[in-house]
Scaffold this active site. Sequence first.
Site, PDB file in Angstrom:
ATOM      1  N   GLU A 181      57.466  -3.699  48.228  1.00  0.00           N
ATOM      2  CA  GLU A 181      57.727  -3.535  49.671  1.00  0.00           C
ATOM      3  C   GLU A 181      58.955  -4.400  49.981  1.00  0.00           C
ATOM      4  OE1 GLU A 181      54.641  -5.159  52.183  1.00  0.00           O
ATOM      5  OE2 GLU A 181      55.298  -4.056  53.962  1.00  0.00           O
TER       6      GLU A 181
ATOM      7  N   HIS B 142      45.324  -0.995  56.988  1.00  0.00           N
ATOM      8  CA  HIS B 142      44.619  -2.280  57.115  1.00  0.00           C
ATOM      9  C   HIS B 142      43.829  -2.199  58.416  1.00  0.00           C
ATOM     10  CE1 HIS B 142      47.250  -4.129  53.987  1.00  0.00           C
ATOM     11  NE2 HIS B 142      48.092  -3.204  54.436  1.00  0.00           N
TER      12      HIS B 142
HETATM   13  N1  ADE Z   1      48.920  -6.878  55.414  1.00  0.00           N
HETATM   14  C1  ADE Z   1      48.910  -6.009  56.432  1.00  0.00           C
HETATM   15  N2  ADE Z   1      49.987  -5.218  56.377  1.00  0.00           N
HETATM   16  C2  ADE Z   1      50.708  -5.584  55.279  1.00  0.00           C
HETATM   17  C3  ADE Z   1      51.913  -5.142  54.683  1.00  0.00           C
HETATM   18  N3  ADE Z   1      52.637  -4.145  55.184  1.00  0.00           N
HETATM   19  N4  ADE Z   1      52.338  -5.771  53.573  1.00  0.00           N
HETATM   20  C4  ADE Z   1      51.636  -6.783  53.058  1.00  0.00           C
HETATM   21  N5  ADE Z   1      50.494  -7.226  53.581  1.00  0.00           N
HETATM   22  C5  ADE Z   1      50.028  -6.634  54.682  1.00  0.00           C
HETATM   23 ZN    ZN Z   2      49.914  -2.542  53.741  1.00  0.00          ZN
END
Ligand code: ADE
Ligand code: ZN
Length: 335
Positions: A199, A18
Amino acid sequence: MSVANYAARLPKAELHLHIEGSLEPEMMFALAMRNKLDIPFKSVDDIRAAYAFSNLQEFLDIYYQGMNVLKTEEDFFDLTMTYLNRVCIDKVRHAEIFFDPQAHTARGVPFDTAISGILTAFTMAKAQFGMTTKLILCFLRHLSEEDAFETLKQAEPWLDRITAVGLDSSEVGNPPSKFTRVFKAAKERGLKLVAHAGEEGPPEYIIEALDLLQIDRLDHGNRSLENSALVERLIREQMTLTVCPLSNLKLCVVDNMRSHPLKQMLDLGLRATIHSDDPAYFGGYMNNNFNAVIGALDLTKSHVKTLARNSFIGSFLSEGEKRAHLAAIEIIQSS
Ligand code: ADE
Ligand code: ZN
């Protein structure tokens, strides 16, 4: 040569980064000064001390606050150029980079300002050090699908420079199914599709991302390991999983690096890759992520070579470009 030295010398592709997460505290201060903004921190040490998270949401709250200093096209250019320069040292030869336009438009920074700065840096990186790049527009999943459609509309004039759409932000409670229609619209416009899933969210979210969003690549995917039929499917469909070890540690997705599932994923035959997610917040760039898992999981040179190969195989480069990068991996001596 040590495994870590070999890994450091291998060419790699960054597929899960990101750009707003590469904003280092030093740059946050410099941009606050340049844009005459107040930030709620007194020093770089103060900022780093705030980077202790016990879950994804605690991180996201700080991440969205941090990016408030990004105002002008020049800010987005500087941010992107600094990242691309930094990862040259790590032998990143190709980067597919996420940006979060809704986090900027919501605070009055136009879509065109953000994307112009990022793309100018992409062009310069290619000219200056031959690095190739692609851009992935992420929809924020805590916002509505209607908002995502509005963002896709703003992206319309830029579609020839955007490779894919993605889905990020607060996962639990915002399943992929919420974005089925906008992903279909993006596919109809010729865009590739990726999504964060598994995640923190359950394996069912990964199944939704596959079935309803029809993703081409899975971001994270850690919790797929809880469902053996899903693992078999991901292997069968040769799905790439962009895994982020230091992120997983910092956001308490794993308790410690020795219990990280990366080696298990590779040994099962999943096409896992390693990336840095938000390096300024999680304590490291590409090679730091390699070193963290090499040490904790006793990875071999064969494992790290597979990871480097997977990063190009799982990219959105052409088959010819992939072949060239894979050949470059072969000529790196391992002894
Ligand atoms: N935005 C930036 N990093 C992120 C992550 N690890 N999971 C979800 N959204 C994100
Ligand atoms: Zn991410």
